[in-house]
Design an enzyme around this catalytic site. Structure first.
Site, mmCIF file in Angstrom:
data_model
loop_
_atom_site.group_PDB
_atom_site.id
_atom_site.type_symbol
_atom_site.label_atom_id
_atom_site.label_comp_id
_atom_site.label_asym_id
_atom_site.label_seq_id
_atom_site.Cartn_x
_atom_site.Cartn_y
_atom_site.Cartn_z
ATOM 1 C CG HIS A 50 -2.022 -1.015 1.128
ATOM 2 N ND1 HIS A 50 -2.999 -1.005 0.159
ATOM 3 C CD2 HIS A 50 -2.273 -2.116 1.888
ATOM 4 C CE1 HIS A 50 -3.809 -2.033 0.327
ATOM 5 N NE2 HIS A 50 -3.396 -2.726 1.373
ATOM 6 C CD GLN A 153 -0.567 -9.402 5.247
ATOM 7 O OE1 GLN A 153 0.235 -8.750 4.591
ATOM 8 N NE2 GLN A 153 -1.675 -8.895 5.746
ATOM 9 C CD GLU A 155 -4.276 -9.403 3.534
ATOM 10 O OE1 GLU A 155 -4.246 -8.220 3.890
ATOM 11 O OE2 GLU A 155 -3.725 -9.827 2.492
ATOM 12 C CB ALA A 180 -7.991 -3.241 7.760
ATOM 13 C CG ASP A 181 -6.940 -5.904 3.437
ATOM 14 O OD1 ASP A 181 -7.693 -5.126 2.823
ATOM 15 O OD2 ASP A 181 -5.715 -5.789 3.432
#
Length: 267
Positions: A50, A153, A155, A180-181
């Site tokens: 990001h 991760q 997600e 968050a994701d």
């Protein structure tokens, strides 16, 4: 080769499920990485997914973490599980990877393969910073596969459903929940108390426990961190550079404005 020694120690600690703590860098300046690493962290993750960072910037941040006194290990989150992205990140001298959006055991196996030299893997051989620009290339090749930390991760719904199989992939050292994701994927964006989110986290923790694999989490507040550690997470990344800068500035601006207001009333 000292950086590989520290990287191997981090991997050993993580695989032993010892409590390790990491930092996060999203601002592409070496001073930020150096200041973060100086906080006595076990590792610092440099974000390419990001944050607006080129590979040259990442290398400078990896260098900054590496030369900071102590044993903090620079990890990098590449923009994806792409083989070329992983190869270039590791050639900077990163001690491991935090790979986003890995949904299946096949994708997790590809991450391991991309970060492992032949014949077991398919990582390309280059004389970059990781091997002192070729000076220690043979020794680096011999040691890197077993020194690098590979964190996957979780997600998405698919990743949660496949958590047991992902954790079981040989070479995966840890799973990591991106709150968050994951909450967005479960249609409860940023609502970490939602039953869907809590159930998914429980599934991931149980799956990892069954395979003896640690699970980490990203936490931005002390009470949130305490709650998640109590729920069974093994390690954490605590906050991030932009948040610290923003909140500390806001706090002092508010204090200044309150002080000015009080002074005006006193006059």
């Amino acid at each position: 080769m000292e950086h590989l020694h520290d990287a191997a120690a981090l991997r050993e600690s993580m695989r032993a499920r010892e409590p390790v703590v990491g930092g996060w860098v999203s601002i592409g300046h070496p001073a930020v990485a150096e200041i973060t690493a100086d906080a006595a962290l076990d590792f610092v993750t440099i974000d390419m997914e990001h944050a607006s960072m080129s590979i040259e910037t990442v290398e400078n941040l990896v260098r900054a973490v590496s030369v900071t006194p102590g044993e903090t290990v620079p990890l990098v989150r590449p923009p994806s599980a792409d083989q070329v992205a992983i190869k270039r990140v590791l050639d900077t001298g990163a001690g491991g990877l935090l790979v986003p959006r890995v949904d299946t055991p096949a994708e997790a196996a590809q991450v391991v393969e991309a970060s492992t030299y032949p014949p077991a893997g398919m990582r390309g051989t280059g004389a970059g910073r990781a091997s002192n620009y070729g000076r220690t290339l043979p020794a680096y090749i011999d040691a890197a596969d077993e020194a690098l930390t590979r964190i996957i991760q979780v997600e998405t719904r698919d990743a949660v459903d496949n958590a047991t199989e992902i954790a079981a992939v040989d070479g995966v050292d840890a799973l990591f929940v991106g709150p968050a994701d994951l909450s967005a994927a479960l249609d409860c964006h940023l609502d970490f108390s939602a039953s869907e989110f809590e159930d998914a986290v429980g599934t991931v923790l149980d799956a990892a426990e069954a395979e003896g694999v640690p699970v980490g989490v990203f936490a931005t507040a002390p009470d949130q961190l305490e709650e998640w550690l109590d729920s069974g997470f093994d390690f954490a990344i605590v906050g991030y550079d932009a948040k610290f800068l923003r909140e500390a500035t806001d706090e002092l601006v508010a204090a200044f404005e309150a002080g000015i207001g009080g002074s005006s009333e006193a006059r």
